[in-house]
Scaffold this motif. Sequence first.
Motif, PDB file in Angstrom:
ATOM      1  N   THR A   1      25.546  10.717  15.330  1.00  0.00           N
ATOM      2  CA  THR A   1      24.324  10.289  14.939  1.00  0.00           C
ATOM      3  C   THR A   1      24.300   9.542  13.679  1.00  0.00           C
ATOM      4  O   THR A   1      23.224   9.018  13.165  1.00  0.00           O
ATOM      5  CB  THR A   1      23.198  11.292  15.222  1.00  0.00           C
ATOM      6  OG1 THR A   1      23.733  12.482  14.350  1.00  0.00           O
ATOM      7  CG2 THR A   1      23.258  11.560  16.694  1.00  0.00           C
TER       8      THR A   1
ATOM      9  N   ARG B   1      25.139   4.230  13.064  1.00  0.00           N
ATOM     10  CA  ARG B   1      23.855   3.625  13.478  1.00  0.00           C
ATOM     11  C   ARG B   1      24.130   2.149  14.506  1.00  0.00           C
ATOM     12  O   ARG B   1      23.376   1.664  15.012  1.00  0.00           O
ATOM     13  CB  ARG B   1      22.726   3.435  12.725  1.00  0.00           C
ATOM     14  CG  ARG B   1      22.509   4.681  11.912  1.00  0.00           C
ATOM     15  CD  ARG B   1      22.129   5.850  12.806  1.00  0.00           C
ATOM     16  NE  ARG B   1      20.955   5.602  13.722  1.00  0.00           N
ATOM     17  CZ  ARG B   1      20.514   6.633  14.478  1.00  0.00           C
ATOM     18  NH1 ARG B   1      21.066   7.852  14.450  1.00  0.00           N
ATOM     19  NH2 ARG B   1      19.806   6.144  15.464  1.00  0.00           N
TER      20      ARG B   1
ATOM     21  N   GLU C   1      23.623  -1.530   8.063  1.00  0.00           N
ATOM     22  CA  GLU C   1      23.456  -1.022   9.468  1.00  0.00           C
ATOM     23  C   GLU C   1      24.128   0.195   9.988  1.00  0.00           C
ATOM     24  O   GLU C   1      23.654   1.008  11.084  1.00  0.00           O
ATOM     25  CB  GLU C   1      23.527  -2.293  10.214  1.00  0.00           C
ATOM     26  CG  GLU C   1      22.113  -3.247  10.036  1.00  0.00           C
ATOM     27  CD  GLU C   1      22.795  -4.573  10.789  1.00  0.00           C
ATOM     28  OE1 GLU C   1      21.864  -5.668  10.612  1.00  0.00           O
ATOM     29  OE2 GLU C   1      23.531  -4.923  11.414  1.00  0.00           O
TER      30      GLU C   1
ATOM     31  N   SER D   1      25.664   2.481   8.322  1.00  0.00           N
ATOM     32  CA  SER D   1      25.434   3.597   7.608  1.00  0.00           C
ATOM     33  C   SER D   1      24.584   3.638   6.560  1.00  0.00           C
ATOM     34  O   SER D   1      24.583   3.415   5.249  1.00  0.00           O
ATOM     35  CB  SER D   1      26.930   4.099   6.859  1.00  0.00           C
ATOM     36  OG  SER D   1      26.801   5.212   6.105  1.00  0.00           O
TER      37      SER D   1
ATOM     38  N   PRO E   1      27.403   2.710  18.539  1.00  0.00           N
ATOM     39  CA  PRO E   1      26.166   3.156  18.076  1.00  0.00           C
ATOM     40  C   PRO E   1      25.381   3.639  19.021  1.00  0.00           C
ATOM     41  O   PRO E   1      25.435   4.044  19.956  1.00  0.00           O
ATOM     42  CB  PRO E   1      25.603   1.451  17.987  1.00  0.00           C
ATOM     43  CG  PRO E   1      26.223   0.993  19.270  1.00  0.00           C
ATOM     44  CD  PRO E   1      27.521   1.484  19.476  1.00  0.00           C
ATOM     45  N   GLU E   2      24.245   4.509  18.237  1.00  0.00           N
ATOM     46  CA  GLU E   2      23.225   5.147  18.910  1.00  0.00           C
ATOM     47  C   GLU E   2      22.068   3.999  19.095  1.00  0.00           C
ATOM     48  O   GLU E   2      21.944   3.004  18.829  1.00  0.00           O
ATOM     49  CB  GLU E   2      22.743   6.141  17.907  1.00  0.00           C
ATOM     50  CG  GLU E   2      23.778   7.435  17.637  1.00  0.00           C
ATOM     51  CD  GLU E   2      23.958   8.189  18.892  1.00  0.00           C
ATOM     52  OE1 GLU E   2      25.186   8.486  19.058  1.00  0.00           O
ATOM     53  OE2 GLU E   2      22.999   8.623  19.383  1.00  0.00           O
ATOM     54  N   THR E   3      21.458   4.488  20.176  1.00  0.00           N
ATOM     55  CA  THR E   3      20.309   3.285  20.568  1.00  0.00           C
ATOM     56  C   THR E   3      18.861   4.104  20.408  1.00  0.00           C
ATOM     57  O   THR E   3      18.879   5.243  19.939  1.00  0.00           O
ATOM     58  CB  THR E   3      20.636   3.167  22.066  1.00  0.00           C
ATOM     59  OG1 THR E   3      20.244   4.438  22.970  1.00  0.00           O
ATOM     60  CG2 THR E   3      21.797   2.564  22.223  1.00  0.00           C
TER      61      THR E   3
ATOM     62  N   LEU F   1      15.002   4.164  16.367  1.00  0.00           N
ATOM     63  CA  LEU F   1      15.492   4.309  15.053  1.00  0.00           C
ATOM     64  C   LEU F   1      16.627   3.246  14.694  1.00  0.00           C
ATOM     65  O   LEU F   1      16.749   2.659  13.653  1.00  0.00           O
ATOM     66  CB  LEU F   1      16.187   5.631  14.692  1.00  0.00           C
ATOM     67  CG  LEU F   1      16.859   6.050  13.288  1.00  0.00           C
ATOM     68  CD1 LEU F   1      15.703   5.706  12.208  1.00  0.00           C
ATOM     69  CD2 LEU F   1      17.039   7.473  13.074  1.00  0.00           C
ATOM     70  N   ASN F   2      17.503   3.019  15.712  1.00  0.00           N
ATOM     71  CA  ASN F   2      18.494   1.935  15.646  1.00  0.00           C
ATOM     72  C   ASN F   2      18.007   0.696  15.342  1.00  0.00           C
ATOM     73  O   ASN F   2      18.474  -0.053  14.526  1.00  0.00           O
ATOM     74  CB  ASN F   2      19.451   2.126  16.706  1.00  0.00           C
ATOM     75  CG  ASN F   2      20.722   1.693  16.290  1.00  0.00           C
ATOM     76  OD1 ASN F   2      21.306   1.893  15.502  1.00  0.00           O
ATOM     77  ND2 ASN F   2      21.340   0.772  17.517  1.00  0.00           N
TER      78      ASN F   2
ATOM     79  N   VAL G   1      16.852   0.414  12.007  1.00  0.00           N
ATOM     80  CA  VAL G   1      17.962   0.317  10.888  1.00  0.00           C
ATOM     81  C   VAL G   1      18.545  -1.259  10.832  1.00  0.00           C
ATOM     82  O   VAL G   1      18.648  -1.849   9.784  1.00  0.00           O
ATOM     83  CB  VAL G   1      19.007   1.173  11.076  1.00  0.00           C
ATOM     84  CG1 VAL G   1      20.566   0.719  10.710  1.00  0.00           C
ATOM     85  CG2 VAL G   1      18.742   2.628  10.944  1.00  0.00           C
ATOM     86  N   GLU G   2      18.530  -1.791  12.003  1.00  0.00           N
ATOM     87  CA  GLU G   2      18.985  -3.022  12.075  1.00  0.00           C
ATOM     88  C   GLU G   2      18.109  -4.097  11.356  1.00  0.00           C
ATOM     89  O   GLU G   2      18.393  -4.953  10.712  1.00  0.00           O
ATOM     90  CB  GLU G   2      18.708  -3.607  13.579  1.00  0.00           C
ATOM     91  CG  GLU G   2      19.933  -2.893  14.467  1.00  0.00           C
ATOM     92  CD  GLU G   2      19.736  -3.372  15.801  1.00  0.00           C
ATOM     93  OE1 GLU G   2      18.808  -4.171  16.488  1.00  0.00           O
ATOM     94  OE2 GLU G   2      20.897  -2.859  16.646  1.00  0.00           O
TER      95      GLU G   2
END
Length: 208
Positions: free
Chosen positions: A12, A15, A30, A32, A187-189, A192-193, A196-197
């Motif tokens: 997790t 990201r 994105e 870290s 990546p996690e989805t 939150l992701n 971060v993007e």
Amino acid sequence: ETGARIAFQNKTGIRADLPAGPIDRGNLFEVSPFGNTLFLMTLTGHQIRGLLENSLRKSSRVLEISGLTVVTDPRRPLGARIVEALVEGEPLDPNAGYRVVTSSFLATGGDEHSVFVEGTDRVDTGTMLREATESFLRATTPLDYAFRDRYRSLKPGDTHRREESEPPPVEPASAPGFGAALGVFGPETGALNRQVEAIGRAYRARTD
């Protein structure tokens, strides 16, 4: 270079994937975004095995690894699923000490990986993961990185008996900084992701 033989990272904490082609600092943000630093410590082989067994209890907690190759048997009870763990092709020695690098988050027992707190000779390098990744990428551009299957799960009928003529898998003598590992983790989805993007795009807009 950290001098560590083994690296651990929580899923997790990663990201995004690094894209093919040119990479900028927004991309690294994105991947870290959390500001975690590289943290060094010494763990025994017994402690490392315990970490790995604990991480197999929940799929979201499985540790990403470098410097190790691990064979597991999902038919075994939890806490006893590791069939084999190798460091540079040699069996993990329960009594030996291994220099390990991880994130400052995991070093304090994050994601229920409490064994990290027991590590000795602990050093917070103060270097953020994305800074280490940037340094690694600058030193190895262009990056041609082959996927390494560091976990293998036995299937029904597998006996995992290595033939004498088959060479053991070998990892690099020194885990090449966290950068190489971060570059291939998935990546996690979720919301939150996506957030971060968006932050990464805004960061690029300010620095490009």
